[in-house]
Design a protein around this motif. Structure first.
Motif, PDB file in Angstrom:
ATOM      1  N   PRO A 255      65.015  44.420  35.384  1.00 17.42           N
ATOM      2  CA  PRO A 255      65.527  43.450  36.408  1.00 17.42           C
ATOM      3  C   PRO A 255      64.782  43.247  37.378  1.00 17.42           C
ATOM      4  O   PRO A 255      64.927  41.814  37.955  1.00 17.42           O
ATOM      5  CB  PRO A 255      66.651  44.756  37.077  1.00 17.42           C
ATOM      6  N   ARG A 256      64.300  43.650  38.238  1.00 14.43           N
ATOM      7  CA  ARG A 256      63.325  42.983  39.234  1.00 14.43           C
ATOM      8  C   ARG A 256      61.583  42.330  38.709  1.00 14.43           C
ATOM      9  O   ARG A 256      61.090  41.570  39.370  1.00 14.43           O
ATOM     10  CB  ARG A 256      62.732  44.275  40.642  1.00 14.43           C
ATOM     11  N   ALA A 257      61.374  43.085  37.596  1.00 11.47           N
ATOM     12  CA  ALA A 257      59.809  42.921  36.683  1.00 11.47           C
ATOM     13  C   ALA A 257      60.607  41.700  36.432  1.00 11.47           C
ATOM     14  O   ALA A 257      59.614  40.490  36.636  1.00 11.47           O
ATOM     15  CB  ALA A 257      59.680  43.810  35.986  1.00 11.47           C
ATOM     16  N   VAL A 258      61.187  40.668  35.827  1.00 11.99           N
ATOM     17  CA  VAL A 258      61.524  40.258  35.129  1.00 11.99           C
ATOM     18  C   VAL A 258      61.813  38.963  35.422  1.00 11.99           C
ATOM     19  O   VAL A 258      61.720  37.282  35.145  1.00 11.99           O
ATOM     20  CB  VAL A 258      63.034  39.882  33.917  1.00 11.99           C
ATOM     21  N   GLU A 259      62.466  39.403  37.070  1.00 13.42           N
ATOM     22  CA  GLU A 259      62.705  37.932  37.634  1.00 13.42           C
ATOM     23  C   GLU A 259      60.796  36.769  37.809  1.00 13.42           C
ATOM     24  O   GLU A 259      61.005  35.560  37.501  1.00 13.42           O
ATOM     25  CB  GLU A 259      61.987  38.063  39.969  1.00 13.42           C
ATOM     26  N   ALA A 260      59.626  37.412  37.434  1.00 16.30           N
ATOM     27  CA  ALA A 260      58.319  36.793  37.649  1.00 16.30           C
ATOM     28  C   ALA A 260      58.355  35.952  36.070  1.00 16.30           C
ATOM     29  O   ALA A 260      57.588  35.261  36.359  1.00 16.30           O
ATOM     30  CB  ALA A 260      57.168  37.973  37.338  1.00 16.30           C
ATOM     31  N   TYR A 261      59.023  36.089  35.172  1.00 13.49           N
ATOM     32  CA  TYR A 261      59.263  35.263  33.806  1.00 13.49           C
ATOM     33  C   TYR A 261      59.697  34.097  33.989  1.00 13.49           C
ATOM     34  O   TYR A 261      59.539  32.976  32.994  1.00 13.49           O
ATOM     35  CB  TYR A 261      58.936  36.315  32.538  1.00 13.49           C
ATOM     36  N   LYS A 262      60.870  33.774  35.085  1.00 14.16           N
ATOM     37  CA  LYS A 262      61.597  33.178  34.772  1.00 14.16           C
ATOM     38  C   LYS A 262      60.994  31.298  34.943  1.00 14.16           C
ATOM     39  O   LYS A 262      60.848  30.802  34.234  1.00 14.16           O
ATOM     40  CB  LYS A 262      62.488  32.836  36.378  1.00 14.16           C
ATOM     41  N   PRO A 263      59.964  31.424  35.609  1.00 19.98           N
ATOM     42  CA  PRO A 263      59.210  30.206  35.266  1.00 19.98           C
ATOM     43  C   PRO A 263      58.910  29.647  34.442  1.00 19.98           C
ATOM     44  O   PRO A 263      58.665  28.413  34.131  1.00 19.98           O
ATOM     45  CB  PRO A 263      58.227  30.287  36.728  1.00 19.98           C
ATOM     46  N   ILE A 264      58.441  30.814  33.446  1.00 18.82           N
ATOM     47  CA  ILE A 264      57.807  30.788  32.381  1.00 18.82           C
ATOM     48  C   ILE A 264      58.950  30.116  31.203  1.00 18.82           C
ATOM     49  O   ILE A 264      59.208  28.980  30.214  1.00 18.82           O
ATOM     50  CB  ILE A 264      57.185  31.728  31.779  1.00 18.82           C
ATOM     51  N   GLN A 265      60.393  30.800  31.245  1.00 22.56           N
ATOM     52  CA  GLN A 265      61.163  30.537  30.904  1.00 22.56           C
ATOM     53  C   GLN A 265      62.292  29.206  31.201  1.00 22.56           C
ATOM     54  O   GLN A 265      62.332  28.497  30.058  1.00 22.56           O
ATOM     55  CB  GLN A 265      62.492  31.199  30.890  1.00 22.56           C
ATOM     56  N   ILE A 266      61.643  28.918  32.637  1.00 24.18           N
ATOM     57  CA  ILE A 266      62.253  27.336  32.688  1.00 24.18           C
ATOM     58  C   ILE A 266      61.159  25.979  32.203  1.00 24.18           C
ATOM     59  O   ILE A 266      61.584  25.197  31.406  1.00 24.18           O
ATOM     60  CB  ILE A 266      62.474  27.194  33.652  1.00 24.18           C
ATOM     61  N   LYS A 267      59.650  26.381  32.369  1.00 21.00           N
ATOM     62  CA  LYS A 267      59.503  25.826  31.371  1.00 21.00           C
ATOM     63  C   LYS A 267      59.425  25.078  29.904  1.00 21.00           C
ATOM     64  O   LYS A 267      59.231  24.636  29.716  1.00 21.00           O
ATOM     65  CB  LYS A 267      57.415  25.982  31.876  1.00 21.00           C
ATOM     66  N   HIS A 268      59.809  26.776  29.068  1.00 19.93           N
ATOM     67  CA  HIS A 268      59.922  26.257  27.671  1.00 19.93           C
ATOM     68  C   HIS A 268      61.085  25.751  27.359  1.00 19.93           C
ATOM     69  O   HIS A 268      61.166  25.049  26.228  1.00 19.93           O
ATOM     70  CB  HIS A 268      59.562  27.682  26.792  1.00 19.93           C
ATOM     71  N   THR A 269      61.988  25.633  28.264  1.00 20.59           N
ATOM     72  CA  THR A 269      63.335  25.779  27.255  1.00 20.59           C
ATOM     73  C   THR A 269      63.316  24.743  27.707  1.00 20.59           C
ATOM     74  O   THR A 269      64.024  23.113  27.032  1.00 20.59           O
ATOM     75  CB  THR A 269      64.293  26.163  28.863  1.00 20.59           C
ATOM     76  N   ARG A 270      62.912  23.261  29.318  1.00 18.06           N
ATOM     77  CA  ARG A 270      63.049  21.983  29.891  1.00 18.06           C
ATOM     78  C   ARG A 270      61.773  21.703  28.209  1.00 18.06           C
ATOM     79  O   ARG A 270      62.268  20.462  28.119  1.00 18.06           O
ATOM     80  CB  ARG A 270      62.232  21.923  30.381  1.00 18.06           C
ATOM     81  N   ASP A 271      60.540  21.892  27.997  1.00 19.91           N
ATOM     82  CA  ASP A 271      60.491  21.666  26.395  1.00 19.91           C
ATOM     83  C   ASP A 271      60.986  21.801  25.566  1.00 19.91           C
ATOM     84  O   ASP A 271      61.330  20.261  24.712  1.00 19.91           O
ATOM     85  CB  ASP A 271      58.503  22.380  26.076  1.00 19.91           C
ATOM     86  N   LEU A 272      62.051  22.644  24.736  1.00 20.69           N
ATOM     87  CA  LEU A 272      63.012  22.378  23.937  1.00 20.69           C
ATOM     88  C   LEU A 272      64.204  21.386  24.438  1.00 20.69           C
ATOM     89  O   LEU A 272      64.326  20.795  23.295  1.00 20.69           O
ATOM     90  CB  LEU A 272      63.655  23.794  24.216  1.00 20.69           C
ATOM     91  N   LEU A 273      64.484  20.821  25.530  1.00 21.84           N
ATOM     92  CA  LEU A 273      65.266  19.299  25.485  1.00 21.84           C
ATOM     93  C   LEU A 273      64.398  18.423  25.296  1.00 21.84           C
ATOM     94  O   LEU A 273      65.019  17.385  23.764  1.00 21.84           O
ATOM     95  CB  LEU A 273      65.933  19.719  26.827  1.00 21.84           C
ATOM     96  N   ARG A 274      63.346  18.536  24.882  1.00 20.09           N
ATOM     97  CA  ARG A 274      62.292  17.351  24.987  1.00 20.09           C
ATOM     98  C   ARG A 274      62.413  17.150  23.290  1.00 20.09           C
ATOM     99  O   ARG A 274      62.607  16.298  22.733  1.00 20.09           O
ATOM    100  CB  ARG A 274      60.720  17.132  25.626  1.00 20.09           C
ATOM    101  N   ARG A 275      62.445  18.451  22.698  1.00 20.07           N
ATOM    102  CA  ARG A 275      61.912  18.512  21.382  1.00 20.07           C
ATOM    103  C   ARG A 275      63.498  18.514  20.569  1.00 20.07           C
ATOM    104  O   ARG A 275      63.029  17.822  20.265  1.00 20.07           O
ATOM    105  CB  ARG A 275      61.775  19.948  20.943  1.00 20.07           C
ATOM    106  N   LEU A 276      64.355  18.873  21.478  1.00 12.95           N
ATOM    107  CA  LEU A 276      65.812  18.231  20.704  1.00 12.95           C
ATOM    108  C   LEU A 276      65.892  17.026  20.549  1.00 12.95           C
ATOM    109  O   LEU A 276      66.539  16.077  20.065  1.00 12.95           O
ATOM    110  CB  LEU A 276      67.003  18.873  21.260  1.00 12.95           C
ATOM    111  N   HIS A 277      65.724  15.812  21.535  1.00 10.10           N
ATOM    112  CA  HIS A 277      65.685  14.862  21.690  1.00 10.10           C
ATOM    113  C   HIS A 277      64.932  13.914  20.743  1.00 10.10           C
ATOM    114  O   HIS A 277      65.364  12.957  20.504  1.00 10.10           O
ATOM    115  CB  HIS A 277      65.208  14.321  23.438  1.00 10.10           C
ATOM    116  N   LYS A 278      64.111  14.817  21.255  1.00 10.00           N
ATOM    117  CA  LYS A 278      62.844  13.615  19.800  1.00 10.00           C
ATOM    118  C   LYS A 278      63.734  14.110  18.159  1.00 10.00           C
ATOM    119  O   LYS A 278      63.528  13.085  17.549  1.00 10.00           O
ATOM    120  CB  LYS A 278      61.501  13.905  19.665  1.00 10.00           C
TER     121      LYS A 278
END
Length: 531
Positions: A158-181
């Motif tokens: 649980p503590r280690a996966v905190e480091a991956y949250k910026p990567i998850q945020i980045k690609h999820t926001r890219d998903l929003l752009r893809r869904l819009h397009k």
């Protein structure tokens, strides 16, 4: 010559079958005990004809009711409730299959008696022929498996996966752009996003924006796993000696199929790992699970000779897990939003109240978004990715409720059935209703089979749930998901089926995904293009 060889091979095969069946006769059952209830086996083949080909979890749920538990005397007790079918038994070519159908008995065997039920059965098709031996999901319980588990736990607790949250945020926001397009390609976009996250976390690799070869390889490998992973799907899993049959022998078409699948499965483990090693040699490697472990290994004196193999295998497990769990659950979630619009509206109301329509969701918002969390948990419960989980194996003979479970038995928990128990999840469990998790006393799907059982529970579950939360919150804050429309503008409910096999997901379906408002569209368009 070929015909003679074939006849001799089939004759020896028949001899081995009979010998195996005789050696596994019911005389093994200790006096005073009996095997769990189940349909009567036929000579030689046992219950082979009772094995379902489609929607296995539903057939096994029916068997659970049909062959319900009776007390050990075999007499009905009038003042007790009807038999619940907590356990039943099949015999397929002499291989004992035990199915667990209640939380009580699953907890007793997979948790309290985990030392006896943490092993895996042999997987001749998946491991020996297809090459999935690198996956610790299919490795036997022992030191080799524990080394893989430690390597993964080191970076996914649980503590280690905190480091991956910026990567998850980045690609999820890219998903929003893809869904819009291109909203009509939503399944492709979800798959790309999940792959982009896990490849960056696991290997530090930034995948191509379209048609990435790593993602294609993973898709083919996981399709193969889905087809081959069901107990009894291939006879070679019941009769392991069949793996030695030449490919040209009639009835050995499974050998050809395994050879085709094997290339994708081995490439899935080999190609990204070799890419990281090459980048490390060039000094251009990005921080990742693989590079961090390899750097630590290089600085370790007297490391085991096979330590690098453990890193390679575990990275591939991460790749595989991240490529299917999130994709399938989100595809199921989008379908649920079309079928159950009231649930979608409630999630959006909560998101609007917390975020105010002025910013995108962050992980720090989780505590204030209980209904949104309930929505992704309900997706895991409503139709789980692994309806029959991954089969365990009994290391030694055992007895439960007066029933004998022989050593080597393949033991499966019917996760689909457990996740539809009204005692744990409230009424109308066939309905998608996140509100059930807002009531006290409800079970968490992640602790009721959605991620496996006991010591074999999925070690990547914490990161998976984070990915699900941020995707659900981001999509529903900014988009409405509604039925597709026909040429006359009339809404048409999606046509779909649940796929059968090791994995289960909805077949491709159509829906409409569009920004909820002008403000939502502006939020999406304001996401930096370089994301």
């Amino acid at each position: 010559m070929v015909n003679l060889s074939t006849k001799l091979l089939l004759l020896s095969a028949a001899t081995l079958v009979v010998y195996r069946l005789l050696s596994k006769s019911k005389s093994r059952v200790p006096k005073g005990l009996r095997l769990p209830p189940g349909p009567s086996p036929k000579p030689i083949i046992g219950n082979a004809l009772d094995m379902p080909k489609y929607f296995e979890w539903e057939t096994y749920a029916k068997y659970a009711k049909q062959y319900g538990n009776h007390n050990i005397s075999g007499k009905e007790t009038p003042f007790l409730p009807p038999p619940t079918g907590e356990i039943f038994y099949l015999d397929v070519f002499g291989t004992p299959l035990v199915f667990l159908n209640s939380r009580r008995i699953v907890h007793e065997l997979f948790e309290r008696r985990s030392s006896n039920y943490s092993d895996r059965t042999t997987f001749p098709m998946m491991v020996d022929l297809m090459g999935f031996g690198w996956s610790m999901a299919f490795q036997g319980y022992g030191d080799w498996w524990r080394r893989h588990r430690r390597a993964m736990h080191d970076k996914f607790h649980p503590r280690a996966v905190e480091a991956y949250k910026p990567i998850q945020i980045k690609h999820t926001r890219d998903l929003l752009r893809r869904l819009h397009k291109a909203p009509e390609d939503f399944i492709k976009h979800i798959r790309h996003t999940a792959g982009a996250i896990i490849m960056e976390v696991g290997y530090g690799i930034h995948i191509k924006s379209e048609n990435d070869p790593y993602i294609h390889t993973a898709e083919e490998a996981l399709k193969a796993m889905g087809e081959a992973g069901v107990p009894g799907r291939f006879t070679v899993d019941m009769l392991p000696w069949m793996k030695y049959i030449p490919e040209w022998v009639p009835g050995a078409s499974f050998k050809k199929q395994a050879r085709i699948w094997r290339k994708y499965i081995l490439d899935m483990a080999d190609l990204p790992f070799e890419h990281v090693k090459m980048q490390m040699a060039n000094g251009t490697a990005q921080p990742s699970f693989t590079s961090t472990h390899l750097e630590r290994l290089a600085a370790t004196k007297d490391a085991p000779a096979d330590a690098e193999q453990v890193i390679k295998d575990t990275a591939a497990v991460i790749f595989a897990g991240g490529s299917d769990t999130t994709v399938t659950t989100l595809t199921t979630f989008v379908l649920a939003m079309v079928l159950f619009p009231d649930a979608q509206k409630k999630v959006q109301e909560e998101l609007d109240a917390v975020l105010g329509g002025v910013r995108l969701p962050e992980f720090e918002d989780m505590a204030a978004l209980p209904y949104t969390i309930a929505a992704y948990k309900e997706s895991m419960r409503w139709h789980p990715l692994l309806p029959m989980s991954i089969a365990h194996a009994a290391t030694q003979d055992d007895v439960i409720d007066g029933y004998f479970i022989p050593k080597g038995a393949i033991v499966s928990g019917n996760s689909w059935l457990l996740l539809h128990e009204e005692a744990d999840f409230g009424p109308d469990t066939d309905k998608f209703d996140p509100g059930r998790f807002m009531e006290p006393g409800r079970r968490d799907p992640g602790q009721t089979g959605a991620f496996g059982y006991g010591r074999r529970v999925c070690p990547g579950r914490y990161m998976a749930e984070n990915s699900l939360f941020i995707a659900v919150a981001s999509i529903l804050q900014n988009f409405d998901i509604t039925p597709a429309r026909d040429s006359s503008g009339k809404e048409v409910m999606p046509e779909y089926e649940w796929t059968s096999g090791f994995f289960s997901s909805p077949t491709d379906y159509q829906c409409t995904i569009k920004p909820r408002s002008k403000a939502a569209e502006e939020r999406i368009l304001s996401i930096p293009a370089e994301v």
